[in-house]
Design an enzyme around this catalytic site. Structure first.
Site, PDB file in Angstrom:
ATOM      1  CB  SER A 190      -0.839  -0.026   1.285  1.00  0.00           C
ATOM      2  OG  SER A 190      -1.494   1.195   1.489  1.00  0.00           O
ATOM      3  CE1 TYR A 219      -4.165  -2.092   5.596  1.00  0.00           C
ATOM      4  CE2 TYR A 219      -3.240   0.047   4.975  1.00  0.00           C
ATOM      5  CZ  TYR A 219      -3.839  -1.158   4.619  1.00  0.00           C
ATOM      6  OH  TYR A 219      -4.091  -1.430   3.292  1.00  0.00           O
TER       7      TYR A 219
HETATM    8  N1  LIG Z   1      -8.656  -0.189  -1.176  1.00  0.00           N
HETATM    9  C1  LIG Z   1      -7.583   0.525  -0.901  1.00  0.00           C
HETATM   10  O1  LIG Z   1      -7.647   1.766  -0.824  1.00  0.00           O
HETATM   11  C2  LIG Z   1      -6.248  -0.157  -0.725  1.00  0.00           C
HETATM   12  C3  LIG Z   1      -5.098   0.638  -0.741  1.00  0.00           C
HETATM   13  C4  LIG Z   1      -3.876   0.027  -0.543  1.00  0.00           C
HETATM   14  C5  LIG Z   1      -3.788  -1.346  -0.356  1.00  0.00           C
HETATM   15  N2  LIG Z   1      -4.929  -2.108  -0.355  1.00  0.00           N
HETATM   16  C6  LIG Z   1      -4.792  -3.553  -0.126  1.00  0.00           C
HETATM   17  O2  LIG Z   1      -5.463  -4.253  -1.142  1.00  0.00           O
HETATM   18  C7  LIG Z   1      -5.854  -5.544  -0.668  1.00  0.00           C
HETATM   19  C8  LIG Z   1      -7.298  -5.818  -1.066  1.00  0.00           C
HETATM   20  O3  LIG Z   1      -8.156  -4.962  -0.333  1.00  0.00           O
HETATM   21  P1  LIG Z   1      -9.458  -4.262  -0.928  1.00  0.00           P
HETATM   22  O4  LIG Z   1      -9.225  -2.807  -0.912  1.00  0.00           O
HETATM   23  O5  LIG Z   1      -9.883  -4.915  -2.168  1.00  0.00           O
HETATM   24  O6  LIG Z   1     -10.488  -4.547   0.289  1.00  0.00           O
HETATM   25  P2  LIG Z   1     -11.787  -5.475   0.427  1.00  0.00           P
HETATM   26  O7  LIG Z   1     -12.796  -5.151  -0.612  1.00  0.00           O
HETATM   27  O8  LIG Z   1     -12.183  -5.367   1.865  1.00  0.00           O
HETATM   28  O9  LIG Z   1     -11.198  -6.927   0.126  1.00  0.00           O
HETATM   29  C9  LIG Z   1     -10.439  -7.631   1.076  1.00  0.00           C
HETATM   30  C10 LIG Z   1     -10.500  -9.109   0.737  1.00  0.00           C
HETATM   31  O10 LIG Z   1      -9.731  -9.822   1.711  1.00  0.00           O
HETATM   32  C11 LIG Z   1     -10.483 -10.954   2.103  1.00  0.00           C
HETATM   33  N3  LIG Z   1     -10.102 -11.397   3.440  1.00  0.00           N
HETATM   34  C12 LIG Z   1     -10.117 -10.718   4.614  1.00  0.00           C
HETATM   35  N4  LIG Z   1      -9.726 -11.513   5.617  1.00  0.00           N
HETATM   36  C13 LIG Z   1      -9.444 -12.726   5.071  1.00  0.00           C
HETATM   37  C14 LIG Z   1      -9.004 -13.965   5.572  1.00  0.00           C
HETATM   38  N5  LIG Z   1      -8.751 -14.138   6.889  1.00  0.00           N
HETATM   39  N6  LIG Z   1      -8.822 -14.999   4.737  1.00  0.00           N
HETATM   40  C15 LIG Z   1      -9.073 -14.851   3.412  1.00  0.00           C
HETATM   41  N7  LIG Z   1      -9.492 -13.706   2.861  1.00  0.00           N
HETATM   42  C16 LIG Z   1      -9.685 -12.656   3.689  1.00  0.00           C
HETATM   43  C17 LIG Z   1     -11.943 -10.535   2.013  1.00  0.00           C
HETATM   44  O11 LIG Z   1     -12.764 -11.687   1.781  1.00  0.00           O
HETATM   45  P3  LIG Z   1     -13.661 -12.451   2.851  1.00  0.00           P
HETATM   46  O12 LIG Z   1     -14.156 -11.429   3.832  1.00  0.00           O
HETATM   47  O13 LIG Z   1     -14.743 -13.043   1.998  1.00  0.00           O
HETATM   48  O14 LIG Z   1     -12.762 -13.485   3.450  1.00  0.00           O
HETATM   49  C18 LIG Z   1     -11.910  -9.683   0.756  1.00  0.00           C
HETATM   50  O15 LIG Z   1     -12.092 -10.477  -0.384  1.00  0.00           O
HETATM   51  C19 LIG Z   1      -5.609  -5.521   0.849  1.00  0.00           C
HETATM   52  O16 LIG Z   1      -4.407  -6.209   1.133  1.00  0.00           O
HETATM   53  C20 LIG Z   1      -5.462  -4.036   1.165  1.00  0.00           C
HETATM   54  O17 LIG Z   1      -4.690  -3.813   2.295  1.00  0.00           O
HETATM   55  C21 LIG Z   1      -6.152  -1.541  -0.548  1.00  0.00           C
END
Ligand SMILES: NC(=O)c1ccc[n+]([C@@H]2O[C@H](COP(=O)([O-])OP(=O)(O)OC[C@H]3O[C@@H](n4cnc5c(N)ncnc54)[C@H](OP(=O)(O)O)[C@@H]3O)[C@@H](O)[C@H]2O)c1
Length: 245
Positions: free
Chosen positions: A143, A156
């Site tokens: 991130s 985080y």
């Molecule tokens: N969105 C942003 O602004 C942003 C910015 C920088 C980095 N990121 C990174 O991008 C990645 C994806 O996040 P996102 O933004 O797409 O958020 P999101 O929509 O909340 O997706 C997160 C995913 O992680 C899964 N997850 C959570 N706990 C889990 C577990 N114990 N086992 C397996 N799966 C799990 C969730 O699925 P289930 O709940 O169905 O298990 C969901 O599919 C993350 O690593 C986040 O830190 C996001």
């Protein structure tokens, strides 16, 4: 369906929403086989059906990345179906931000378990196979929080700094395996839904107004994956054009 790209078998953790879901759709449309993992299998089932109906190839399995045996079973499932794994995208993550003084220690532990241990479990589960094949690609989601620290985001950011350190170590220790760090800025997803602190949640709402669509990150991953085997795209940072941080 594009035909000029070498099709790969790609595992995606956290494929039930946000960046993981968009990446599954994009990579499948590019002709790759995707294997989807997350806890919400109802969502994965719908997504896989949508991809397969559109002429792509997708399989899914329930996955909790905090459990090593579960991640190993996910990898075994993919190997049984497709005999090889070309890429794993360690994307699953949680972001329950709060000031340290709130002492939300359960949430700190959760971030460490999912964002750090989950990535390590993904690496551990594919490394023997990729080492033996002398080929493979590990993509880890860090991130901009892996480059800068913000108030309420100490833990985080700590997990995302860790993801960058682990990825760089893996890259240095391997000769045949490509390692890519993806560092998004703010992206539309369900990530902020894990914030339980009301003040932090409101601040995040403002911050997320300029959020990118998740397919922007999916395209960055496709770019890294679709390079020749001797080209390792080490890190990609993708921010909204309007974003200062
Ligand atoms: N969105 C942003 O602004 C942003 C910015 C920088 C980095 N990121 C990174 O991008 C990645 C994806 O996040 P996102 O933004 O797409 O958020 P999101 O929509 O909340 O997706 C997160 C995913 O992680 C899964 N997850 C959570 N706990 C889990 C577990 N114990 N086992 C397996 N799966 C799990 C969730 O699925 P289930 O709940 O169905 O298990 C969901 O599919 C993350 O690593 C986040 O830190 C996001």
């Amino acid at each position: 369906m594009k035909t000029n790209i070498e099709p790969k078998v790609i595992l995606i953790t956290g494929a039930s929403s946000g960046i993981g879901e968009a990446t599954a759709r994009h990579l499948a449309a590019n002709g790759h086989t995707v294997v989807l993992g997350a806890r919400r299998t109802d969502r994965l089932g719908k997504l896989a059906a949508e991809i397969n109906t559109a002429g792509g190839t997708a399989e899914y399995r329930a996955l909790d990345v905090t459990n090593l045996a579960d991640v190993q079973a996910f990898v075994e499932f993919a190997l049984k179906k497709f005999s090889k794994i070309d890429v794993i995208i360690n994307n699953a993550g949680v972001m329950p931000l709060s000031p340290l003084a709130e002492l939300k220690i359960d949430e700190w532990d959760r971030m460490i378990d999912v964002n750090v241990r989950g990535v390590l479990h993904g690496i551990a589960a594919v490394l023997p196979h990729m080492t033996q094949r002398k080929a493979g690609h590990v993509i880890n989601l860090s991130s901009i929080g892996g480059h800068q620290v913000y108030p309420t985001a100490a833990v985080y950011c700590g997990t995302k700094f860790a993801v960058r350190a682990i990825s760089e170590g893996l890259r240095q220790e391997t000769k045949d395996i490509r390692v890519t760090i993806i560092s998004p800025g703010v992206v539309e997803s369900e990530l902020a839904d894990t914030i339980s602190d009301p003040v932090t949640r409101d601040v995040m709402k403002q911050f997320r107004q300029i959020a990118l669509k998740p397919d922007a990150i999916a395209r960055a991953m496709a770019y890294a994956i679709e390079q020749p085997a001797d080209v390792d795209v080490n890190e990609i940072i993708v921010r909204p054009t309007a974003g200062a941080q």
